[in-house]
Design an enzyme around this catalytic site. Structure first.
Site, PDB file in Angstrom:
ATOM      1  N   ASP A 185      -0.943  -0.333   6.035  1.00 43.16           N
ATOM      2  CA  ASP A 185      -0.890   0.258   7.368  1.00 43.16           C
ATOM      3  C   ASP A 185      -2.054  -0.232   8.214  1.00 43.16           C
ATOM      4  OD1 ASP A 185      -2.960   1.609   6.268  1.00 43.16           O
ATOM      5  OD2 ASP A 185      -1.999   3.572   6.256  1.00 43.16           O
TER       6      ASP A 185
ATOM      7  N   ASP B 295       0.888  -1.160   0.000  1.00 44.31           N
ATOM      8  CA  ASP B 295       0.000   0.000   0.000  1.00 44.31           C
ATOM      9  C   ASP B 295       0.931   1.216   0.000  1.00 44.31           C
ATOM     10  OD1 ASP B 295      -2.488   1.447   0.422  1.00 44.31           O
ATOM     11  OD2 ASP B 295      -1.631   1.926   2.372  1.00 44.31           O
ATOM     12  N   LYS B 296       0.662   2.208  -0.859  1.00 41.82           N
ATOM     13  CA  LYS B 296       1.640   3.295  -1.019  1.00 41.82           C
ATOM     14  C   LYS B 296       1.757   4.184   0.212  1.00 41.82           C
ATOM     15  CE  LYS B 296       0.861   7.278  -3.157  1.00 41.82           C
ATOM     16  NZ  LYS B 296       1.401   8.401  -2.368  1.00 41.82           N
TER      17      LYS B 296
END
Length: 684
Positions: A567, A367-368
């Protein structure tokens, strides 16, 4: 907090039963108990072995004789059997009751057979030469040693957590209207303000309200560098303020702290069973049946050959040799050491299957935001009109923004401080919603804002500036203009900063033959810019949080095994769907039920530690299983006398020595896992 956390301090807690059922439900058998029994048994074994005629004959010496010397081995051997052997006898009984034969029953059978045969020889019942006292003594000593090593290793990742619990101070300085008072940590409540002096540990999770300090967070993140924390920043229980005193408003105490959460995770990790563990359990059951059948067949064969003493000797030898303690050590030791090694570098393995599956992963999906990037804006570029330098432009912009709490404003001010700029004095600060901010500098109105500000003031950029800002916007950057009165002084661009470690993580994963993909809700041009900068194989952009798990499913439909790194906030379904779910940056929010692995720090390179550890530990498990079972499959027929016609017979003494050797080999082989380099900062 201390209350619920020591339940597994000694050996296994109640949740660990499945994991150790091949060891006869160690519940109640603490590491210290095995250690104490081992040392006493070892001390008693020395005279037993020394006075044993069989051992003396092996080494070719004459043990001294005096009245009663012949009774030293039986007397001490009996003490060893009942004192040292008791955990195994009890464990064997419970395995019999539950009809789950395994390691404990095998050990119990071997030592009981040796005990009875030795007494029969000592009392001259029948024509046997089965003086197994020395072997019984060594067998019990080695088994106790094995269990002690194993439980110590199993306890060490847990021990790391108990050490964490011990890191919490017992008392805290609570701020009162009249100064401070010293109170037990258990009396703190959310909302209290505590004073944490230089060198002291945080008593609870909280937010700094006054002062700033460098914090040592290595006990939570595994990262050795101290981290600067100031007003508004969160701090975690157990971390140390290294240089200054700060005041902290408590946000979580006791069981709600990050530390308690991490401890719960590792306790779960210890209790979660794995396929390979089940494999060891099955192997132990197989060996029990193998040994029992081999014993019966051996006895019948030698009786048919007409030799009762030989039949008993061979059968006893088979049953003593078949005790495969190496197998009991093989898997738990590898799992324990790998869990402990991972915890050292801030990788908390919550589910052991995640560690096992990691070696099969084909693609790591990051996930960026907040994972490969810092999730906060950073000043990237500056362009200024003729007559103004970029440094002057930044100083003016920072002066105007210095009273704003907006992340973009903070990024501009931070950049000016980094460059050591002296900021002019700005007064009369005001925020213009949706357009920007303004303040007075030297009697002039200076404004900082986005495109809406230029439209409102009816200002246009020069062609050169327009070309530059278009390029920035195309990359997905936020563009802010600095306007002095009715004149554009220049513009700055801000982007989500890429973590410096991300580049290394991506390269190193690709070097290990694993593809790297990026998933984000950001616009396509932003995602592509990050993907291009990091050399990522595949980019999924503009993905809604709810659709992230669909992307994981799409990758799986292509036959790929996926590790998802996120996250954990809106990534839960995707983390749960992936073969391995890894939650990153979880130092303060560790209650991520969907992830199998938690990275306590924010370093994406920790994923490599997982891959390397997974591959290394799987190899070790198989090496140990092959060694432990292979030894038995060869030794038992030899002990049974299959090659007796050719003069090849495995003596009881040689069998015991071999068995001990196999245990030591397995234990040492597992210890080699400690040599796997896992420090993220040493990534190759």
């Amino acid at each position: 907090m201390h209350g619920g956390q020591h339940k597994q301090h000694h050996g296994h807690g109640p949740d660990d039963d499945h994991m150790v059922h091949s060891h006869g439900q160690h519940a109640g058998h603490s590491t210290a108990m095995f250690k104490d029994r081992f040392w006493l048994t070892l001390a008693l074994s020395v005279p037993v072995v020394f006075f044993s005629p069989m051992f003396a004959h092996l080494l070719g010496y004459m043990p001294p004789e005096f009245p009663g010397s012949a009774w030293i081995p039986p007397a001490l051997g009996t003490v060893i059997f009942f004192y040292g052997g008791m955990p195994f006898l009890k464990g064997g009984l419970s395995e019999l009751k539950t009809r789950k034969p395994g390691m404990m029953l095998l050990i119990a059978m071997a030592i009981s057979v040796a005990f009875i045969a030795s007494w029969a020889t000592t009392l001259r019942i029948g024509d046997f030469d089965l003086d197994f006292w020395w072997e019984l003594a060594l067998l019990v000593a080695i088994m106790l040693l094995g269990h002690w090593i194993e439980m110590r290793a199993l306890g060490s990742a847990q021990g790391a957590l108990d050490a964490l619990a011990a890191l919490l101070p017992d008392e805290a300085e609570r701020v009162t209207p009249n100064g401070t008072e010293t109170v037990p940590v258990t009396d703190l409540a959310p909302g209290d303000v505590v004073l944490v002096r230089s060198g002291a540990r945080m008593p609870a999770d909280g937010t700094i309200v006054e002062g700033q300090a460098e914090f040592d967070e290595s006990m939570i993140t595994g990262e050795s560098k101290t981290v600067a924390r100031g007003p508004g920043d969160p701090v975690v229980a157990g971390t140390v303020a290294t240089d200054n005193t700060v005041r902290v408003r408590v946000t979580a105490v006791g069981e709600d702290t990050a530390l308690a959460g991490i401890q719960r995770l590792v306790a779960e990790a210890q209790a979660s069973s794995s396929k390979a563990q089940a494999l060891a359990d099955r192997a132990a059951a197989f060996l029990f049946y193998f040994a029992t059948i081999a014993g019966v067949v051996t006895f019948i064969a030698w009786i048919l050959l007409g030799s009762l003493p030989e039949a008993v000797t061979r059968t006893v030898t088979v049953l003593v040799i078949a005790c495969p303690h190496a197998l009991g050590l093989a898997i738990p030791l590898v799992i324990a050491i790998s869990t402990e090694q991972a915890a050292r570098v801030g990788v908390l393995i919550k589910n052991r299957m995640a560690l096992e599956r990691m070696r099969t992963v084909d693609v790591v999906l990051f996930d960026k935001t907040g994972t490969l990037t810092k999730g906060e804006p950073e000043l990237k570029d500056i362009t200024a009109v003729d007559g103004t330098t970029p440094r002057e432009l930044l100083a003016v912009a920072a002066a105007v923004e210095s009273d704003s709490e907006h992340p973009v404003a903070r990024a501009i001010v931070r950049a000016a401080h980094h460059q050591g700029l002296d900021l002019p004095t700005a007064t009369g600060f005001s925020s213009m919603t949706g357009r920007g901010v303004r303040a007075m500098i030297d009697g002039r109105t200076v404004q900082v804002g986005g495109p809406a500000l230029l439209r409102e003031l009816d200002l246009t950029e020069t062609d050169a500036m327009a070309a530059t800002t278009r390029q920035w916007a195309g990359r997905g950057a936020a563009v802010l203009h600095v306007v002095d009165g009715d004149r554009i002084l220049g513009a700055v661009s801000l982007e989500d900063a890429i973590r410096p470690e991300s580049r290394q993580a991506v390269k190193a994963l690709q070097a290990r033959g694993i593809k790297v993909a990026l998933i984000t809700g950001d616009a396509r041009q932003v995602a592509d810019a990050v993907g291009a900068e990091l050399g990522i194989d595949e980019v999924f952009a503009e993905v809604l949080p709810a659709d992230k798990d669909k992307k994981v499913a799409q990758l799986q439909a292509r036959g790929l095994k996926v590790a998802m790194v996120g996250d954990g906030v809106n990534d839960s379904p995707a983390l749960a769907r992936a073969e391995v779910g890894i939650a990153i940056g979880a130092g303060t929010d560790v209650a991520m039920e969907s992830a199998g692995v938690i990275l306590a720090g924010n370093d994406p390179r920790a994923v490599l530690s997982m891959v390397d550890l997974s591959r290394a530990s799987y190899t070790k498990m198989w090496q140990n299983l092959i060694w432990a079972t292979g030894y038995n499959i060869i030794a038992v027929p030899l002990a049974a006398g299959v090659l007796a016609f050719a003069g090849v017979v495995l003596s009881p003494a040689a069998g015991a020595v071999l068995m001990s050797a196999s245990t030591i080999v397995v234990a040492l082989n597992a210890q080699l896992l400690r040599r796997v380099k896992l420090n993220p900062s040493q990534v190759r």
